[in-house]
Design an enzyme around this catalytic site. Structure first.
Site, PDB file in Angstrom:
ATOM      1  N   GLY A   1       0.779  -1.223   0.000  1.00 22.25           N
ATOM      2  CA  GLY A   1       0.000   0.000   0.000  1.00 22.25           C
ATOM      3  C   GLY A   1       0.813   1.276   0.000  1.00 22.25           C
ATOM      4  O   GLY A   1       0.252   2.361  -0.102  1.00 22.25           O
TER       5      GLY A   1
ATOM      6  N   ARG B   1       4.137 -10.451  -8.441  1.00 20.61           N
ATOM      7  CA  ARG B   1       4.123  -9.284  -9.314  1.00 20.61           C
ATOM      8  C   ARG B   1       2.985  -8.371  -8.861  1.00 20.61           C
ATOM      9  O   ARG B   1       2.027  -8.813  -8.235  1.00 20.61           O
ATOM     10  CB  ARG B   1       3.923  -9.703 -10.765  1.00 20.61           C
ATOM     11  N   ALA B   2       3.106  -7.097  -9.211  1.00 18.34           N
ATOM     12  CA  ALA B   2       2.085  -6.134  -8.811  1.00 18.34           C
ATOM     13  C   ALA B   2       0.751  -6.467  -9.455  1.00 18.34           C
ATOM     14  O   ALA B   2       0.690  -6.870 -10.611  1.00 18.34           O
ATOM     15  CB  ALA B   2       2.522  -4.733  -9.209  1.00 18.34           C
TER      16      ALA B   2
ATOM     17  N   THR C   1      -2.330  -4.340  -8.221  1.00 21.36           N
ATOM     18  CA  THR C   1      -2.935  -3.007  -8.250  1.00 21.36           C
ATOM     19  C   THR C   1      -1.925  -1.911  -7.949  1.00 21.36           C
ATOM     20  O   THR C   1      -2.265  -0.738  -8.011  1.00 21.36           O
ATOM     21  CB  THR C   1      -4.081  -2.912  -7.224  1.00 21.36           C
ATOM     22  N   SER C   2      -0.682  -2.253  -7.621  1.00 15.68           N
ATOM     23  CA  SER C   2       0.341  -1.252  -7.323  1.00 15.68           C
ATOM     24  C   SER C   2       1.206  -1.003  -8.560  1.00 15.68           C
ATOM     25  O   SER C   2       1.174  -1.785  -9.508  1.00 15.68           O
ATOM     26  CB  SER C   2       1.213  -1.715  -6.151  1.00 15.68           C
TER      27      SER C   2
ATOM     28  N   THR D   1       8.044  -6.342  -5.817  1.00 16.33           N
ATOM     29  CA  THR D   1       9.467  -6.670  -5.738  1.00 16.33           C
ATOM     30  C   THR D   1       9.922  -7.437  -6.970  1.00 16.33           C
ATOM     31  O   THR D   1      11.000  -7.175  -7.522  1.00 16.33           O
ATOM     32  CB  THR D   1       9.761  -7.485  -4.462  1.00 16.33           C
TER      33      THR D   1
ATOM     34  N   ASP E   1     -10.132  -6.645   0.713  1.00 14.14           N
ATOM     35  CA  ASP E   1      -8.813  -6.828   1.330  1.00 14.14           C
ATOM     36  C   ASP E   1      -8.979  -6.823   2.844  1.00 14.14           C
ATOM     37  O   ASP E   1      -8.429  -5.976   3.541  1.00 14.14           O
ATOM     38  CB  ASP E   1      -7.863  -5.718   0.879  1.00 14.14           C
TER      39      ASP E   1
ATOM     40  N   SER F   1      -3.528 -15.074   3.326  1.00 19.83           N
ATOM     41  CA  SER F   1      -2.744 -14.965   2.096  1.00 19.83           C
ATOM     42  C   SER F   1      -1.250 -14.897   2.395  1.00 19.83           C
ATOM     43  O   SER F   1      -0.447 -15.669   1.853  1.00 19.83           O
ATOM     44  CB  SER F   1      -3.189 -13.722   1.319  1.00 19.83           C
TER      45      SER F   1
END
Length: 495
Positions: free
Chosen positions: A172, A199-200, A202-203, A207, A260, A268
């Site tokens: 976030g 992998r992203a 929604t961002s 990493t 979320d 998760s």
């Protein structure tokens, strides 16, 4: 019997099968009634959603087309013979209906649902119904059962070591790429830290997206094991090695719905850490007005839930609550974040101080797991390893071991400056807003897309001075990002 034809159609996350509407021995009504079919042959089977084809150039009579996901999961070659039949609804759907009605489910009922989700027996609509029901009410025992069930499916690493460390941030906060600094520091010290990342979704970058600017992250299990044996660490994409596969399916439905909840977040994260073989975990919970966790009270509640579930699963945790009031570092997006990471590891004078400080703090907490270090000495040890260049050397070895990226990625050439509308001081930066602008510019799919932050909270700016620079690799992407920034830049400037 039908003959398999592989179709280069991406239907992620669903399995999709394609049939001609006519000339296959079924009527159109039968096709439409099936909705989901069972495809089986040579000891393999999958459930797939059915799509009807009217174009004879795509399929011939007697062929069944499989999209990329369905073809890979079935595991049979093109030309193999398969049979189809109407798929029966999974028995576990009855448990989902009970959860919708507000019932508390038993451990074995939760496990049955998770197994069927991991096997792609549920449609996105059915998964969404389960997630919404859980978001409405979920007991701690149900969260524990879900975490266990998710960790028990797919691959599970065992590193044959009593101490396997990891670090995770709940996310976030744009630019918070501390893992790529923590991992080489910890590896240089000698602890085992096999870091698998997603992998992203929604961002603007995960990493794995950022590390991919520097090295290959799509590593096989054997390759990962060999690198960890030699270098004590790895920075790899977790999707390749099939860790907690149910989580990947759930996430694909959660994100569009913006579900979320704390319970699902805990299941998760901890299921992935258990599957990755971690024994000790430092967990970072950033708190801020536009972070995932907005208040100290929420952070404490989440920390206690993590601690309870981790204790039940035998995972040692050190959970820290940190400042999530603004982005970390100077760059948002894969190339710009990789630039910041390497600047910190090289001890460059202009390296972002906030990223350096936060990474050292977290690395110190990880190193404090080492029984050979005196209590509280982890931070000092982390500073030594960074200042001496040992962490940079460990990172360079990791890059070489994973496969140095041959393609050079640069910041996108299409640029737009977002300027201050008045004189004043930057009093707030909206993390969600700037992340969305960076994504519209093309990040993370376009590695060079993103935002270069020129001022952070507390900075004095003049009217017309650039607050940040948007980079895009296409004029279209730049236009989308520029228009959104014009509506609201995400910066609050107060006189």
């Amino acid at each position: 019997m039908l003959t398999i034809k592989r179709l280069a159609i991406d239907t992620y996350p669903e399995n999709t099968a394609f049939l001609l509407r006519r000339s296959n021995g079924y009527s159109a009504e039968q096709f439409q009634a099936l909705r989901k079919i069972r495809v089986s042959g040579e000891g393999a089977e999958i459930l797939a959603s059915l799509a009807l084809v009217d174009e004879s150039l795509l399929l011939k009579p007697g062929e069944i087309g499989l999209g990329e996901q369905a073809f890979r999961r079935l595991g049979l070659p093109e030309g193999a013979q398969v049979a189809i039949e109407q798929a029966r609804p999974p028995a576990s759907l009855e448990y989902v209906r009970r959860k919708i009605d507000g019932d508390t489910l038993e451990d074995d009922e939760i496990a049955a649902i998770i197994r069927d989700i991991a096997a792609h027996r549920y449609s996105p609509m059915e998964i969404g119904a389960f997630l919404v029901a859980c978001a409405g009410f979920m007991t701690t025992q149900e969260t524990l059962a879900m975490t266990r069930a998710m960790a028990g499916l797919g691959n599970r690493f065992d590193w044959k070591a009593p101490l396997v460390v990891d670090k995770h941030c709940i996310g976030g906060i744009p630019g918070n790429r501390t893992s790529m600094i923590v991992v080489p520091i910890v590896a240089a010290h000698g602890l085992i830290m096999p870091k698998t990342s997603s992998r992203a979704i929604t961002s603007p970058s995960g990493t794995a997206d950022t590390m991919e600017v520097l090295a290959n992250v799509d590593l096989s299990e054997d390759n990962m094991r060999a690198i960890v044996a030699r270098e004590k660490a790895v920075l790899a994409w977790g999707g390749r090695v099939n860790l907690s596969p149910a989580d990947d399916v759930l996430i694909s439905v959660e994100r569009p719905l913006r579900i979320d909840t704390f319970d699902q977040m805990v299941a998760s994260i901890l299921s992935k850490k258990l599957a990755a073989g971690s024994t000790h975990l430092v967990l970072d919970i950033p708190v801020g007005p536009t972070a995932k966790v907005r208040s100290q009270e929420e952070a404490v509640r989440l920390r206690k839930l993590f601690e309870h579930i981790a204790d039940k699963l035998g995972l040692v945790t050190d959970i820290v609550i940190t400042d999530g009031s603004q982005p970390v570092g100077n760059g948002i997006g894969p190339v710009l974040e990789a630039r910041d990471v390497m600047a910190v590891l090289r001890n460059d004078a202009d390296a972002p101080q906030d990223l350096r400080d936060h990474a050292l703090f977290l690395a110190g907490r990880v190193l404090d797991f080492d029984p050979a270090l005196r209590g509280g000495r982890g931070y000092a040890r982390a500073m030594e390893l960074l200042a001496s260049g040992e962490a940079l050397a460990a990172m360079e070895r990791l890059i070489e071991a994973q496969g140095r990226q041959e393609i050079r990625h640069d910041p996108g050439a299409h640029v737009h400056e977002v300027r201050a509308g008045e004189d004043g001081r930057v009093t707030a930066i909206n993390c969600q807003r700037v992340a969305r602008i960076a994504r519209l510019a093309g990040a993370p799919m376009d590695k060079g897309a993103g935002i270069d932050l020129l001022h952070k909270v507390g900075a004095q700016v003049r009217k017309g001075q650039s607050l940040y620079r948007i980079h895009a690799q296409s004029a279209t992407g730049l236009g989308f990002a520029r228009d959104l920034a014009a509506e609201d830049s995400g910066y609050e400037v107060t006189r």
